[in-house]
Scaffold this motif. Structure first.
Motif, PDB file in Angstrom:
ATOM      1  N   GLY A 246       0.790  -1.227   0.000  1.00  0.00           N
ATOM      2  CA  GLY A 246       0.000   0.000   0.000  1.00  0.00           C
ATOM      3  C   GLY A 246       0.820   1.274   0.000  1.00  0.00           C
ATOM      4  O   GLY A 246       0.312   2.336   0.357  1.00  0.00           O
ATOM      5  N   ARG A 272      -7.627  -3.744  -3.610  1.00  0.00           N
ATOM      6  CA  ARG A 272      -8.039  -4.712  -2.591  1.00  0.00           C
ATOM      7  C   ARG A 272      -9.146  -4.087  -1.740  1.00  0.00           C
ATOM      8  O   ARG A 272      -9.363  -2.882  -1.762  1.00  0.00           O
ATOM      9  CB  ARG A 272      -6.864  -5.114  -1.693  1.00  0.00           C
ATOM     10  CG  ARG A 272      -6.318  -3.976  -0.835  1.00  0.00           C
ATOM     11  CD  ARG A 272      -5.216  -4.474   0.079  1.00  0.00           C
ATOM     12  NE  ARG A 272      -4.583  -3.377   0.821  1.00  0.00           N
ATOM     13  CZ  ARG A 272      -3.553  -3.538   1.648  1.00  0.00           C
ATOM     14  NH1 ARG A 272      -3.022  -4.744   1.818  1.00  0.00           N
ATOM     15  NH2 ARG A 272      -3.030  -2.495   2.289  1.00  0.00           N
ATOM     16  N   THR A 274     -10.536  -2.689   1.620  1.00  0.00           N
ATOM     17  CA  THR A 274      -9.882  -2.044   2.758  1.00  0.00           C
ATOM     18  C   THR A 274     -10.863  -1.086   3.423  1.00  0.00           C
ATOM     19  O   THR A 274     -11.798  -0.590   2.792  1.00  0.00           O
ATOM     20  CB  THR A 274      -8.623  -1.284   2.301  1.00  0.00           C
ATOM     21  OG1 THR A 274      -8.043  -0.619   3.431  1.00  0.00           O
ATOM     22  CG2 THR A 274      -8.961  -0.252   1.248  1.00  0.00           C
ATOM     23  N   GLU A 276      -9.418   1.486   5.289  1.00  0.00           N
ATOM     24  CA  GLU A 276      -8.574   2.668   5.526  1.00  0.00           C
ATOM     25  C   GLU A 276      -8.959   3.755   4.529  1.00  0.00           C
ATOM     26  O   GLU A 276      -8.917   3.538   3.308  1.00  0.00           O
ATOM     27  CB  GLU A 276      -7.107   2.270   5.379  1.00  0.00           C
ATOM     28  CG  GLU A 276      -6.144   3.180   6.130  1.00  0.00           C
ATOM     29  CD  GLU A 276      -5.790   4.386   5.278  1.00  0.00           C
ATOM     30  OE1 GLU A 276      -5.808   5.514   5.805  1.00  0.00           O
ATOM     31  OE2 GLU A 276      -5.500   4.182   4.087  1.00  0.00           O
ATOM     32  N   GLU A 279      -6.617   4.778   1.563  1.00  0.00           N
ATOM     33  CA  GLU A 279      -6.442   3.684   0.606  1.00  0.00           C
ATOM     34  C   GLU A 279      -7.713   3.440  -0.196  1.00  0.00           C
ATOM     35  O   GLU A 279      -7.655   3.112  -1.385  1.00  0.00           O
ATOM     36  CB  GLU A 279      -6.012   2.408   1.320  1.00  0.00           C
ATOM     37  CG  GLU A 279      -5.553   1.326   0.356  1.00  0.00           C
ATOM     38  CD  GLU A 279      -4.942   0.128   1.056  1.00  0.00           C
ATOM     39  OE1 GLU A 279      -4.492  -0.777   0.337  1.00  0.00           O
ATOM     40  OE2 GLU A 279      -4.921   0.100   2.296  1.00  0.00           O
TER      41      GLU A 279
END
Length: 446
Positions: A246, A272, A274, A276, A279
């Motif tokens: 990342g 992906r 996630t 967060e 991200e």
């Protein structure tokens, strides 16, 4: 009467030679004030240039090109000076003191268009030639400047005129001894035009991509080695590379030249699931950029698991390539699960961004793909977004005309509207609304 304009035609900064252009009704007087009696037309001569106080500015090469046989169609002059900023500054100050105005961006070419020296599409070719960074961009711009684009549209206008003649005959001479199917005879011409314009519109991306850059996305899971591969293809460290998954959070674009064409290569966040926040936004941007890319290179860690690939499998489309990265490492997967997601004919490369294994074969494949996608026997009908809009408008009118042939007066009106749309490409009509947009993108001295 127009005012007289001037501008440096060469880039600012230290150089051997700097060129200053002058155009307008006062060009001859301005040149005489600087250099004395006007030289013979289109003959380069060396003269001392003096300011209003009589002080020598420079010993320069000067040219006098009276209109209408000049670039702008007006009286024009050029000063070929030594390229130091001090010399250019004194020369331009002397021109301003004599009442001349500094030109706006693209004003010389705009005057050429308004004088009938260039069509609007040719003026766009001038801008593209000035901005050309690659051989392919320069070739396309030169061809457009020489009328390649205008000739395609002129051929379509001619076909429209033929179809319109049949419809207008049916409307204007209903009582004459004309064939009963005179209006119907326009149908094959309209159908052929619809086919031609439809194919041209479908090919619109090609000309724009030559001009703006062919977009190639490196996409895959985090830690697949995308950033290291990005740097290896560019031949420089453009992206940060760390072992931390990342690391790349945003889209990083970098231009390169492949097979003579401009290519925009993009590294991006690994795809992906996630929670967060930063991200999540990075993944969203990665998906958006890749969705608009001309070619996607799916990067898979050949030394690891294939599972992460499956999270982005909804984005796969025919023509994508699979890169099994980290081919120098032992004991990993062979990318079989990843390959199943691609078309059976998809090209597959085992590469190592670390050692360079497979990169030459990848570069050769990229060159073949770019040349195949951007090359073509016929000059593209679209090199800017406005061309695509005009084609779509003309195609809409043609479609309506084909459906209203039973009422020839209505079909004829749609053909006239289609012709008017095509005429906006060359600026024969309706140019005012796009002139400022087009010419503002030019440099000052062009």
């Amino acid at each position: 009467m127009r005012d007289t304009i001037f501008a440096p035609a060469t880039a600012a900064g230290r150089a051997a030679v700097a060129v200053v252009r002058i155009s307008g009704p006062g060009a001859g007087l301005a040149l005489a004030a600087l250099a004395g009696p006007l030289p013979a037309r289109r003959r380069a001569v060396v003269r001392k240039l003096r300011d209003g106080r009589g002080d020598v500015i420079d010993e320069a090469l000067i040219l006098w090109m009276p209109g209408p046989s000049s670039y702008t169609g007006e009286d024009t002059a050029e000063l070929h000076l030594h390229g130091g900023a001090g010399v250019v500054g004194r020369a331009t100050a002397a021109l301003q003191a004599s009442g001349l105005r500094l030109a706006e961006p693209g004003e010389f070419t705009r005057r050429a268009f308004e004088a009938g020296r260039l069509t609007l599409d040719q003026a766009e070719g001038v801008a593209d030639l000035v901005d050309a960074e690659t051989e392919a961009q320069a070739r396309q711009a030169v061809a457009q400047l020489e009328g390649a684009l205008g000739r395609r549209y002129a051929r379509w206008r001619s076909m429209l005129a033929g179809a319109l003649a049949h419809l207008e005959a049916a409307v204007d001479f209903p009582d004459e001894e004309l064939p009963s199917d005179v209006a119907g005879r326009a149908a094959p011409r309209i159908a052929r035009l619809e086919d031609d314009l439809g194919r041209a519109l479908a090919d619109a991306r090609r000309g724009e991509r030559v001009r703006d850059g062919y977009r190639v996305a490196l996409i895959g899971a985090p830690n697949a080695g995308k950033s290291r591969l990005f740097n290896a293809l560019l031949g420089r460290d453009a992206a940060i590379v760390t072992p931390t998954a990342g690391t790349t959070r945003d889209v990083i674009e970098a231009p390169m030249v492949i097979a003579g064409y401009k290519v925009l290569l993009a590294d991006m966040a690994g795809v992906r699931e996630t929670d967060e926040a930063i991200e999540v936004e990075g993944v969203r941007r990665a998906r958006a950029w890749a969705a608009d890319a001309d070619l996607r290179l799916w990067v898979v860690d050949a030394a690891g698991a294939d599972g992460a690939w499956l999270e982005a499998s909804d984005m796969v489309r025919p023509g994508d390539m699979l890169l099994l990265n980290k081919a120098d490492l032992k004991g990993g997967g062979d990318g079989a699960a990843s390959l199943e997601m691609l078309d059976e004919s998809a090209e597959r490369f085992a590469v190592s961004a670390e050692t360079g294994v497979g990169l030459e074969a990848l570069r050769e494949a990229l060159a073949r793909r770019v040349a195949a996608d951007l090359g073509g026997l016929e000059f593209p009908a679209v090199t800017r977004a406005r061309h695509a809009r005009v084609l779509a408008e003309a195609l809409s009118h043609l479609d309506r005309a084909a459906r209203t042939l039973a009422a020839p007066e209505l079909a004829a009106e749609d053909l006239r509207l289609a012709a008017r749309a095509l005429e906006r490409i060359t600026g024969r009509i309706g140019a005012e609304d796009v002139l400022d947009v087009i010419f503002s993108s030019f440099c000052i001295g062009k």
